[in-house]
Motif scaffolding. Structure first.
Motif, PDB file in Angstrom:
ATOM      1  N   ASP A 164     -79.384  42.596 -61.124  1.00  0.00           N
ATOM      2  CA  ASP A 164     -80.447  43.184 -61.949  1.00  0.00           C
ATOM      3  C   ASP A 164     -81.447  42.123 -62.385  1.00  0.00           C
ATOM      4  O   ASP A 164     -82.674  42.332 -62.330  1.00  0.00           O
ATOM      5  CB  ASP A 164     -79.844  43.864 -63.186  1.00  0.00           C
ATOM      6  N   ARG A 222     -82.231  50.744 -60.042  1.00  0.00           N
ATOM      7  CA  ARG A 222     -81.529  52.004 -59.783  1.00  0.00           C
ATOM      8  C   ARG A 222     -81.261  52.168 -58.283  1.00  0.00           C
ATOM      9  O   ARG A 222     -80.187  52.606 -57.872  1.00  0.00           O
ATOM     10  CB  ARG A 222     -82.369  53.165 -60.303  1.00  0.00           C
ATOM     11  N   TYR A 223     -82.238  51.816 -57.468  1.00  0.00           N
ATOM     12  CA  TYR A 223     -82.086  51.932 -56.020  1.00  0.00           C
ATOM     13  C   TYR A 223     -80.996  50.990 -55.505  1.00  0.00           C
ATOM     14  O   TYR A 223     -80.211  51.352 -54.623  1.00  0.00           O
ATOM     15  CB  TYR A 223     -83.415  51.627 -55.336  1.00  0.00           C
ATOM     16  N   LYS A 255     -78.354  50.011 -57.111  1.00  0.00           N
ATOM     17  CA  LYS A 255     -77.054  50.598 -57.462  1.00  0.00           C
ATOM     18  C   LYS A 255     -76.703  51.739 -56.509  1.00  0.00           C
ATOM     19  O   LYS A 255     -75.538  51.894 -56.117  1.00  0.00           O
ATOM     20  CB  LYS A 255     -77.084  51.104 -58.909  1.00  0.00           C
ATOM     21  N   LYS A 256     -77.699  52.511 -56.145  1.00  0.00           N
ATOM     22  CA  LYS A 256     -77.483  53.624 -55.213  1.00  0.00           C
ATOM     23  C   LYS A 256     -77.014  53.098 -53.867  1.00  0.00           C
ATOM     24  O   LYS A 256     -76.095  53.665 -53.244  1.00  0.00           O
ATOM     25  CB  LYS A 256     -78.772  54.422 -55.050  1.00  0.00           C
TER      26      LYS A 256
END
Length: 439
Positions: A238, A323-324, A326-327
């Motif tokens: 992150d 977020r991407y 983590k996806k």
């Protein structure tokens, strides 16, 4: 030289010696990992070490332009080894996953026949799965760019929910697997029905049976494929991604977006097209996040309000990028490591958390793994175990509609979780349906 280093040198020596005597058996190397994990760096190292060529598997890098926001390998990096499927299409063109698959499978076969190591690198899930597994149904318009397919009565213009109702009447099994808002896949299913006169759900079932696959998809396409998963601690990643966005801004990200936006708007105004961030390269992370700022006039961008919109765009870009990432990590765990009901290639995890130990934790292990497969000897590194994670969402999960909350959920995992959620229970209480009523 310490004992471990000596052991590694001996291993590579004997593996190479055996390679010379036995002949080469090149594997298909697939590098996976979240954005910012170091996939590009490893792909260049492997291609240089083994005389291989890099094949991009990124649905945004396939387009020309926007080099910064799509994080392409730089021009200098692309000189280290031949690159394919990067800067192939114009921004207004389209590339279906079937087109991508067909082009790349041919390329992989050519490289293997020439005794060159194919190194596939990227994070577009459906590109990777289309290469590794014998899935996807060919359509008659698969090779045509910008063709809407064969749908009667201009159905392409219909709202997604109406198309979903139509699919439900024609292929209820397939409709259950697709979210009513997933217009692209709904249209795909309808096109197959009208082109082939057969339900897509039936074709998938036949395909899986023919290829010896499972409920998650067809069998493996390459028996000698290996997956190198460049993984990084989430907190570290992150921070790395936030820093990368800041670096992109310093390297001219805004000028890139503004220039591209200006050119596209000129084309759009001439052709009468509407702004659509759901097609082609305009789906790339960065456009939607900076939309309000990009639409401002030049003098308006310098005002306090303009700078506010810019800062909001920056923060949105950072959030969406995290977020991407983590996806992408969940996808590897779910689709490669979490399903015992499908054939999967061996997955080797390489830890890129500490960049100061990159050579020790990533480069050397990757070289050893690939060398062992080429030489046909047992690898000293162990692949990650595959374990059943339970009700992991997949392409065959049915959709569920909660009438109380007016929301659609795909798969039992999401559905059961929603029914247990406080938000759902509060909604039921508000509607006066009482405790314990699902929907």
């Amino acid at each position: 030289m310490n004992g471990l280093a000596v052991q590694q040198v001996k291993y590579l020596y004997y593996a190479t010696k055996r390679l010379i005597t036995m002949g080469s058996r090149l594997p298909l190397v697939v590098i996976l990992g979240s954005t910012g994990s170091g996939k590009t760096k490893l792909s260049l190292e492997l291609a240089k070490k083994f005389g291989g060529e890099v094949i991009g598997a990124d649905s945004m890098q396939i387009y020309k332009g926007l080099d910064i926001i799509t994080a392409k390998a730089t021009k200098d990096e692309q000189l280290i080894a031949p690159h394919h499927m990067i800067d192939v299409l114009e921004p207004h063109e389209t590339c279906t996953v079937v087109e991508y698959r067909n082009n790349v499978l041919k390329l992989i076969d050519e490289l293997l026949n020439e005794n060159k190591l194919p190194v596939v690198v990227g994070g577009t899930n459906y590109y990777i799965e289309a290469l590794l597994w014998k899935i996807l149904v060919e359509s008659e318009n698969a090779k045509k760019h910008d063709q809407p397919g064969v749908l009667p009565n201009n159905d392409h213009e219909m709202p997604s929910e109406e198309l979903h109702k139509k699919l439900k009447s024609l292929d209820p099994s397939m409709a259950k697997r697709l979210h009513p808002n997933n217009k692209r896949k709904i249209i795909r299913a309808l096109e197959v029905y009208y082109q082939k006169g057969k339900k897509l759900s039936e074709l998938y079932d036949e395909q899986k049976s023919s290829f010896g696959g499972s409920k998650s998809g067809g069998g493996l396409r390459y028996s000698n494929a290996i997956v190198l998963w460049v993984n990084c601690d989430q907190e570290t990643l992150d921070k790395r991604l936030d820093d990368r966005v800041d670096a992109m801004l310093k390297n001219g990200l805004l000028d890139e977006l503004l220039s591209f936006h200006k050119i596209f708007n000129e084309h759009r105004l001439k052709t009468g097209e509407e702004m659509d961030y759901t097609k082609g390269i305009f789906q790339s992370i960065g456009f939607k996040e900076f939309h309000t700022y990009l639409m401002l006039k030049e003098d308006e961008r310098q005002t306090p309000e303009g700078q506010k919109q810019l800062e909001q765009g920056v923060q949105q870009l950072k959030m969406v990028t995290r977020r991407y990432a983590k996806k992408q990590k969940r996808w590897v765990r779910n689709r490669f490591l979490g399903r015992k009901d499908r054939q999967v290639p061996p997955v080797y995890e390489l830890d890129s958390t500490d960049v100061s130990k990159w050579n020790e934790n990533v480069t050397v292990p990757a070289f050893e793994i690939v060398e062992s497969y080429i030489a046909g000897v047992k690898c000293v590194r162990e692949p990650l175990p595959v374990r059943e994670l339970g009700s992991t969402p997949n392409s065959e999960d049915e959709t569920h509609f909660c009438e109380a909350c007016e929301r659609v959920f795909i798969g039992e995992h999401q559905w059961r979780g929603h029914l247990r959620s406080q938000k759902h229970r509060r909604r039921l209480n508000a509607l006066g349906k009482g405790k314990g009523v699902a929907a």
